[in-house]
Design an enzyme around this catalytic site. Structure first.
Site, mmCIF file in Angstrom:
data_model
loop_
_atom_site.group_PDB
_atom_site.id
_atom_site.type_symbol
_atom_site.label_atom_id
_atom_site.label_comp_id
_atom_site.label_asym_id
_atom_site.label_seq_id
_atom_site.Cartn_x
_atom_site.Cartn_y
_atom_site.Cartn_z
ATOM 1 N N ARG A 1 9.334 -10.449 -2.723
ATOM 2 C CA ARG A 1 8.540 -9.543 -1.907
ATOM 3 C C ARG A 1 7.867 -8.554 -2.849
ATOM 4 N NH1 ARG A 1 10.219 -5.537 -3.980
ATOM 5 N NH2 ARG A 1 9.076 -4.356 -2.428
ATOM 6 N N GLY A 2 6.966 -7.750 -2.238
ATOM 7 C CA GLY A 2 6.102 -6.914 -3.050
ATOM 8 C C GLY A 2 4.819 -7.700 -3.284
ATOM 9 N N ALA A 3 3.677 -7.020 -3.051
ATOM 10 C CA ALA A 3 2.399 -7.748 -3.006
ATOM 11 C C ALA A 3 2.137 -8.628 -4.250
ATOM 12 C CB ALA A 3 1.271 -6.758 -2.772
ATOM 13 N N ARG B 1 3.107 -14.547 5.289
ATOM 14 C CA ARG B 1 3.066 -13.111 5.613
ATOM 15 C C ARG B 1 1.587 -12.691 5.691
ATOM 16 N NH1 ARG B 1 6.946 -9.128 2.411
ATOM 17 N NH2 ARG B 1 6.793 -7.960 4.360
ATOM 18 N N ASP C 1 -0.214 -2.760 -0.315
ATOM 19 C CA ASP C 1 -0.346 -4.189 0.005
ATOM 20 C C ASP C 1 -1.788 -4.604 0.226
ATOM 21 O OD1 ASP C 1 2.534 -3.399 0.780
ATOM 22 O OD2 ASP C 1 2.534 -5.569 0.562
ATOM 23 N N ASN D 1 0.657 0.092 3.179
ATOM 24 C CA ASN D 1 1.867 -0.057 2.362
ATOM 25 C C ASN D 1 3.058 -0.051 3.315
ATOM 26 O OD1 ASN D 1 3.173 -0.294 -0.233
ATOM 27 N ND2 ASN D 1 3.896 1.802 0.026
ATOM 28 N N LYS D 2 4.243 -0.195 2.754
ATOM 29 C CA LYS D 2 5.478 -0.276 3.541
ATOM 30 C C LYS D 2 5.538 0.805 4.614
ATOM 31 C CE LYS D 2 7.972 -2.721 3.492
ATOM 32 N NZ LYS D 2 7.923 -3.822 4.498
HETATM 33 O O1 MRU Z 1 7.802 -5.917 2.771
HETATM 34 P P1 MRU Z 1 7.703 -5.781 1.277
HETATM 35 O O2 MRU Z 1 9.003 -5.442 0.639
HETATM 36 O O3 MRU Z 1 7.012 -6.950 0.641
HETATM 37 O O4 MRU Z 1 6.755 -4.521 1.083
HETATM 38 C C1 MRU Z 1 6.434 -4.147 -0.224
HETATM 39 C C2 MRU Z 1 5.613 -2.925 -0.324
HETATM 40 O O5 MRU Z 1 5.203 -2.356 0.659
HETATM 41 C C3 MRU Z 1 5.239 -2.492 -1.720
HETATM 42 O O6 MRU Z 1 5.129 -1.101 -1.790
HETATM 43 C C4 MRU Z 1 3.894 -3.109 -2.095
HETATM 44 O O7 MRU Z 1 3.893 -4.483 -1.864
HETATM 45 C C5 MRU Z 1 3.545 -2.851 -3.506
HETATM 46 S S1 MRU Z 1 4.540 -3.753 -4.653
HETATM 47 C C6 MRU Z 1 3.944 -3.415 -6.196
#
Ligand code: MRU
Length: 360
Positions: free
Chosen positions: A55-57, A103, A251, A261-262
């Protein structure tokens, strides 16, 4: 015992091309277990992205790129070496669409798949084996470039900070979420090397606790002074004067600077504005989506309500059958964002004018 070097050496996702597999650190098990999975099918890659094992973009984009390469290799293996490109490409498109459905919010997923698609088309005149080789190099470049991008984000980000500052971050935009260094954490790692002695507050990040499980794991292992807070404690640490800058990842950034973002990020931005604290968004250019005019056009993922009511608990923490709303992201309005840091420089408002220049 992990340290700064070993935490940065972790590869959350990599390709083992000899064995036709993706080796992926299962982030759902951290901090209790460091276990690597071996994925060989597109179904396994889809599941790993959907279930947030990766996870994470940026890491999602890297995993999807490797996933599409493996799918392409399998498709080509079932065709004649001199098979027609059109036949290969029809199945390739199906695999691409399937992985894209894992996603919806992080644009890096679609960006990475589009890069492989463009690579396949550019090499359409070659034999299938050579197309597959070109796809492997392209997928590997997506990973390798991300490491350089994060380094550059770290330098630009650090230029905005001073030694001894208190920093607050939300979710995990760290080395686990990228090829290396992270986005919002890159200046923290660099600052650590250069004696900045930051004090970092990590929001726990309900409901899936990416801050509590992952960011604290990373920063503590690296020897960075990190303090875990529940999301509803951000206001008190700001009021106490302990936070001089907020650093978050994202994201997807729309053309006007609105940044998804999250979930919970926009609330932190509103608090930061109230307390006069700069709010910085770290955005690799692969996360900027000029096709979205504003944040209103960004699709927000809705996830299973069970993640709110029971996922991380031994027993449910809400009555059976209660309605629960579980959006995975929110959009921070561009007027709450002090600057957007990219690998090509720092964009300041008006973003509609400054962001395109970052996409050189
Ligand atoms: O649902 P996730 O854990 O994939 O969400 C991740 C985030 O919101 C991060 O802040 C974002 O992807 C940036 S990662 C460098």
């Amino acid at each position: 015992m992990l340290n700064s070097e070993s935490i940065l050496a972790i590869q959350s996702v990599r390709l083992d091309h000899v064995n036709n597999a993706i080796i992926l650190l299962d982030q759902t098990l951290i901090p209790n277990e460091t276990k690597y999975l071996t994925l060989t099918t597109q179904e396994e890659v889809w599941e790993a992205i959907y279930e947030l094992r990766v996870r994470g973009a940026p890491a999602i984009g890297i995993a999807a790129g490797f996933g599409l390469y493996l799918a392409a290799k399998n498709i080509a293996a079932n065709l004649e070496p001199t098979g027609a490109f059109d036949v290969f490409y029809t199945s390739f498109q199906q695999a691409k669409a399937y992985l894209a459905s894992s996603r919806p919010t992080a644009v890096n997923l679609f960006w990475a798949l589009d890069r492989l698609d463009a690579c396949a088309k550019a090499n359409a005149h070659l034999p299938l084996a050579e197309i597959v080789s070109a796809l492997r190099l392209e997928a590997q470049s997506i990973r390798d470039e991300d490491e350089q991008v994060c380094k550059s984000l770290g330098e630009y980000g650090l230029s905005l900070l001073k030694p001894q500052m208190g920093l607050l971050t939300h979710c995990n935009a760290g080395t686990l979420a990228t090829a290396r260094y992270g986005t919002a954490t890159a200046p923290m790692y660099l600052g650590q090397e250069r004696g900045y002695h930051f004090r970092v507050f990590a929001d726990e990040t309900r409901p899936l606790l990416q801050g509590g499980r992952l960011t604290t794991f990373e920063l503590q292992s690296a020897g960075i002074d990190v303090t875990l807070i529940c999301d509803n404690m951000a206001s008190i640490v700001m009021k106490n004067g302990w936070v001089q800058a907020v650093l978050v990842g994202c994201d997807r950034v729309a053309a006007n600077g609105d940044a998804a973002n999250k979930i919970g990020t926009s609330g932190v931005a509103i608090l930061a504005k109230y307390y006069g604290i700069p709010f910085y968004v770290f955005a690799p250019t692969s996360t900027i989506d000029l096709k979205c005019a504003t944040g209103a056009e960004i699709e927000i993922e809705l996830r299973n309500p069970d993640e709110v009511t029971k996922k991380w608990y031994a027993r449910p923490m809400a009555p059976e059958g209660v309605n629960a709303y579980n959006p995975a992201f929110d959009v921070t309005d561009q007027h709450l964002i002090t600057a957007i840091i990219t690998e090509n420089g720092i964009a300041y408002p008006p973003y509609v004018e400054t962001l395109p220049a970052m996409l050189r």
